[in-house]
Design an enzyme around this catalytic site. Sequence first.
Site, PDB file in Angstrom:
ATOM      1  N   ARG A 231      -2.163   4.384  -9.293  1.00  6.41           N
ATOM      2  CA  ARG A 231      -1.656   4.311  -7.928  1.00  6.41           C
ATOM      3  C   ARG A 231      -2.136   5.535  -7.157  1.00  6.41           C
ATOM      4  O   ARG A 231      -2.387   6.594  -7.733  1.00  6.41           O
ATOM      5  CB  ARG A 231      -0.123   4.268  -7.924  1.00  6.41           C
ATOM      6  N   HIS A 279      -9.857  -0.709  -3.822  1.00  7.58           N
ATOM      7  CA  HIS A 279      -8.772  -1.321  -4.602  1.00  7.58           C
ATOM      8  C   HIS A 279      -9.220  -2.664  -5.188  1.00  7.58           C
ATOM      9  O   HIS A 279      -8.613  -3.719  -4.932  1.00  7.58           O
ATOM     10  CB  HIS A 279      -7.526  -1.515  -3.741  1.00  7.58           C
TER      11      HIS A 279
END
Length: 316
Positions: A231, A279
């Site tokens: 993350r 991502h």
Amino acid sequence: MSILILTRVSAENAAMWRDLLAAALPEETLLPVVPGGLPEDVDLSEVDVAIVANPPPGLLTACGNLKLIQSLWAGVDALLTDDTLPAGPVLARLVDPALAAAMAEAVATWTLWLHRQGPDYQASEIAHEWRQRFQPTAAERKVGLLGLGAMGRASAGLLKQIGFDVAGWSRTAVKIPGIRTFSGPDGLDAMLAETEILVNLLPLTEETRGILGAPLFSKLPAGARVVNFGRGDHLVPADLLVALERGQLSHAVLDVFSKEPLRPECPYWDNPQITVLPHVAAATDPRTAAREVAENIRRFRRGEPLVGIVERKRGY
């Protein structure tokens, strides 16, 4: 009883998810999907299962008989920051072998790129410089994984097959055949001391927030490389830039960021020591995810142990 699907995805994606889940759960009653809201003219007291993807805060409280909240995502950190999330129901995250396999591919891809000195050859290309470098074998390269959940285990196994010297760290001790594993603070320091390429796959918790910062970087060998597929909030940006400038780190591959999409003025874009990915390391495949979610709900109906139960206090 019935199942509520609560999302903040687009209407098109919400409809796709409902179609896939309805096909995977023909024996269940699925309520109409209203992206970002609750369906009208339905009895929410009949809802005992909610399937969620970034649900709007507060809406689940309308389901007074809720017993299971099943996430469509592998990460539940956003869910757990919602103060309105009902405390009573069991919370389960998505555990999908296809997702773990996709992450393992990404880990192998970028570990190999760093191992085969991709950043150096890229710099040589830009400089129009023909320079061949000595190349160690995979067996001579020490790779360390932070996180040994489903994705970490799959990644460790694939890296081992390629031939890397693989080690992994987790908060509590685990054993994986053929992989050296470490746990706890002392174990983390021991693994970091020998790690040339560090890959982060940890869940985001209060304990792991900011773990990729100056204290950790200082324990790696000089010139180590870092890959963050966890993350964005695992990383302390200022510490990363300092570590790269001072040579403590030589390169970072970043796929996740605290705010996405990454803003155009972010210094990462123009830093030759940083590779920015949008991502994409491992995207949820709705086709396989729907099947895994459906099977978990069947386990719930049969009173069998569920896969991916979240311990809320631990954050995963």
